[in-house]
Design a protein around this motif. Structure first.
Motif, PDB file in Angstrom:
ATOM      1  N   PHE A  24       0.822  -1.204   0.000  1.00 15.98           N
ATOM      2  CA  PHE A  24       0.000   0.000   0.000  1.00 15.98           C
ATOM      3  C   PHE A  24       0.860   1.259   0.000  1.00 15.98           C
ATOM      4  O   PHE A  24       0.625   2.194  -0.768  1.00 15.98           O
ATOM      5  CB  PHE A  24      -0.935   0.015   1.213  1.00 15.98           C
ATOM      6  N   LEU A  25       1.888   1.284   0.848  1.00 19.20           N
ATOM      7  CA  LEU A  25       2.751   2.461   0.933  1.00 19.20           C
ATOM      8  C   LEU A  25       3.537   2.682  -0.352  1.00 19.20           C
ATOM      9  O   LEU A  25       3.711   3.822  -0.797  1.00 19.20           O
ATOM     10  CB  LEU A  25       3.701   2.339   2.123  1.00 19.20           C
ATOM     11  N   LEU A  26       4.008   1.615  -0.965  1.00 17.03           N
ATOM     12  CA  LEU A  26       4.735   1.762  -2.227  1.00 17.03           C
ATOM     13  C   LEU A  26       3.824   2.271  -3.343  1.00 17.03           C
ATOM     14  O   LEU A  26       4.206   3.154  -4.110  1.00 17.03           O
ATOM     15  CB  LEU A  26       5.374   0.430  -2.629  1.00 17.03           C
ATOM     16  N   ASN A  27       2.616   1.729  -3.424  1.00 19.42           N
ATOM     17  CA  ASN A  27       1.675   2.189  -4.444  1.00 19.42           C
ATOM     18  C   ASN A  27       1.262   3.635  -4.211  1.00 19.42           C
ATOM     19  O   ASN A  27       1.101   4.405  -5.156  1.00 19.42           O
ATOM     20  CB  ASN A  27       0.444   1.290  -4.480  1.00 19.42           C
ATOM     21  N   TYR A  28       1.090   4.011  -2.951  1.00 19.57           N
ATOM     22  CA  TYR A  28       0.733   5.389  -2.627  1.00 19.57           C
ATOM     23  C   TYR A  28       1.850   6.347  -3.028  1.00 19.57           C
ATOM     24  O   TYR A  28       1.600   7.390  -3.620  1.00 19.57           O
ATOM     25  CB  TYR A  28       0.437   5.523  -1.131  1.00 19.57           C
ATOM     26  N   SER A  29       3.080   5.971  -2.740  1.00 19.42           N
ATOM     27  CA  SER A  29       4.197   6.859  -3.075  1.00 19.42           C
ATOM     28  C   SER A  29       4.392   6.973  -4.584  1.00 19.42           C
ATOM     29  O   SER A  29       4.831   8.010  -5.077  1.00 19.42           O
ATOM     30  CB  SER A  29       5.484   6.382  -2.406  1.00 19.42           C
ATOM     31  N   LYS A  30       4.053   5.929  -5.333  1.00 18.11           N
ATOM     32  CA  LYS A  30       4.147   5.996  -6.791  1.00 18.11           C
ATOM     33  C   LYS A  30       3.068   6.897  -7.371  1.00 18.11           C
ATOM     34  O   LYS A  30       3.280   7.574  -8.370  1.00 18.11           O
ATOM     35  CB  LYS A  30       4.017   4.597  -7.389  1.00 18.11           C
ATOM     36  N   ALA A  31       1.898   6.920  -6.738  1.00 19.50           N
ATOM     37  CA  ALA A  31       0.784   7.708  -7.243  1.00 19.50           C
ATOM     38  C   ALA A  31       0.857   9.174  -6.818  1.00 19.50           C
ATOM     39  O   ALA A  31       0.218  10.028  -7.413  1.00 19.50           O
ATOM     40  CB  ALA A  31      -0.536   7.107  -6.761  1.00 19.50           C
TER      41      ALA A  31
END
Length: 47
Positions: A24-31
């Motif tokens: 979740f944190l990785l996807n959030y930081s990518k978005a």
């Protein structure tokens, strides 16, 4: 006192994040994108 440091700590097991949280944190930081205009920052999430 040396015995305290040689024992395995239970804190390390509790501190391990779950795979879902890391994902979740990785996807959030990518978005997330931050646009700086003059002295203001605008945070935009692409999802």
């Amino acid at each position: 006192m040396a015995k305290i440091y040689s024992k395995k700590s239970l804190v390390t097991k509790k501190m391990k994040p779950e795979k879902e949280i890391v994902s979740f944190l990785l996807n959030y930081s990518k978005a997330l994108s931050i646009i700086k205009i003059e002295d203001k920052n605008f945070e935009i999430i692409a999802n």
